[in-house]
Design an enzyme around this catalytic site. Structure first.
Site, PDB file in Angstrom:
ATOM      1  NE  ARG A 207      93.480  44.857 171.331  1.00 57.98           N
ATOM      2  CZ  ARG A 207      93.526  45.568 172.445  1.00 57.98           C
ATOM      3  NH1 ARG A 207      93.216  46.841 172.438  1.00 57.98           N
ATOM      4  NH2 ARG A 207      93.877  44.997 173.580  1.00 57.98           N
TER       5      ARG A 207
ATOM      6  CE  LYS B 249      92.430  37.575 173.871  1.00 60.24           C
ATOM      7  NZ  LYS B 249      93.094  38.855 173.637  1.00 60.24           N
TER       8      LYS B 249
ATOM      9  NE  ARG C  93      97.963  41.849 181.692  1.00 63.22           N
ATOM     10  CZ  ARG C  93      97.499  41.689 180.451  1.00 63.22           C
ATOM     11  NH1 ARG C  93      96.234  41.947 180.201  1.00 63.22           N
ATOM     12  NH2 ARG C  93      98.281  41.282 179.482  1.00 63.22           N
TER      13      ARG C  93
END
Ligand code: BT5
Length: 338
Positions: A131, A196, A334
């Protein structure tokens, strides 16, 4: 007259890769014979493999092998894993060795009105996108880079919460293969063991108030090799380290089996329409539920406790007893102290 497109450097290596994919030792002579080229030409091709991050082992006096072999993508194998519903919705499956970005390719197809129900898988992306201008690292045969094009009427608001619903579908597909500890991070990540594993990128085309198209792009790490992964600037994980041996073709098919019906139900009238059908499942997989978080936009940041998402997929932050909703992909999340 049919003029075929010149093969990319990687496509030229496909025949030798197909031979080495079994992970066994092959002598230079046998490779040369199978490929119909000289041993010197074989050697030249083998040297090029390192350019794609592949580690070739030379076994003294016997030949060469790719330790662990390669689980290459094949359209036949993906198609064999599709269920009836997915077959019905899939208009075309494209499996290629190398593209800039599968999302970019499918956006172009949608703009030509030729992208609906098309799925593209690539072994490698040279300009994989995340993104807001970020990149997605996608080395050869190291993951699943999948994009699906979908066209629909009714405007882009129908897609509210779609990246979260796609996350739920991915988590379900991974569960089918026994992948443990899968969680979702708002708005578009699949995490595993606090790192991730996959990311989702939605890109739009057409008239956003009426007939428009969306490309659903998914990047998922299967077996990332050290060198190429060094460019990833956040903690990452791949399937090999949690559940080795998953066949990429079967996993890609399982993803399509869930994503194609999801796209239909999201954009067509019916009880399954929209995010509300996925909200409870998303909340059950929420990586940050009840944890202190920091939410950043380009110009501001907020601190609070993550309190799940509402029925539209907006993030809820609890800030000193006051609840605030955050929409869209303009923010990143975060954990405090990171
Ligand atoms: C995403 O963006 O996570 C969406 C990624 C979507 C990739 C797919 S691959 C098929 C399709 N075609 C494309 O061109 N794209 C889609 P974002 O939330 O902006 O995250 C990007 C960030 O993730 C990067 O800045 C890195 O920090 C990190 N990253 C990059 N490559 C990664 C990888 N292989 N594994 C884990 N993290 C990665």
């Amino acid at each position: 007259m049919h003029i075929s497109k010149p093969k990319s450097p990687l496509e030229q290596l496909r025949p030798v890769l197909n031979l080495l994919a079994d992970g066994e030792v092959h002598s230079g002579e046998s490779l040369g014979a199978a490929l119909g080229v000289s041993r010197a030409a074989v050697w030249k091709q083998l040297q090029k493999l390192t350019h794609y991050g592949l580690v070739l082992e030379s076994v003294k006096g016997r030949g060469y092998r790719l330790p662990g072999g390669l689980n290459l993508l094949s359209s036949d194998a993906v198609e064999a894993g599709l269920d009836a519903a997915a077959r019905d919705l899939l208009r075309q499956l494209i499996v290629c060795d190398e593209v800039d970005s599968t999302n970019a390719q499918l956006l172009t197809r949608l703009e030509r009105d030729d992208g609906h129900g098309v799925a593209m898988l690539a072994e490698r992306q040279t300009a994989g996108r995340g993104r807001r201008g970020r990149s997605w690292i996608s080395p050869f045969s190291a993951g699943i880079n999948l994009s699906i094009g979908w066209q629909f009427s009714g405007g882009v608001q129908l897609l509210e919460g779609l990246s979260l619903a796609v996350g739920v579908a991915l988590a379900r597909a991974l569960e089918e293969f026994g992948v443990p500890d899968v969680r979702l991070k708002w708005p578009n990540d699949v995490w595993c063991r606090g790192r991730k594993l996959a990311g989702v990128l939605l890109e739009l085309s057409g008239d956003l108030t009426d007939r428009c198209g969306v490309v659903v792009g998914i990047g998922l790490n299967v077996g990332l090799r050290g060198d190429s992964a060094a460019a990833i600037d956040q903690p990452w994980i791949d399937l090999h380290s949690v559940r080795p041996g998953i066949d990429r073709n079967r996993l890609a098919a399982a993803m399509l089996n869930r994503l194609l019906p999801l796209l239909r139900s999201y954009t067509e009238p019916g009880p399954e329409r929209g995010f509300s059908a996925y909200r409870d499942a998303w909340l059950a997989l929420d990586q940050f539920a009840g944890r202190p978080v920091r939410l950043q936009s380009a110009s501001r940041e907020w601190c609070g406790t993550a309190a799940g998402v509402d029925s539209s997929g907006a993030l809820i932050l609890d800030m000193d007893g006051e609840r605030k909703l955050f929409h869209g992909g303009e923010v990143s999340l975060r954990e405090d102290g990171e």
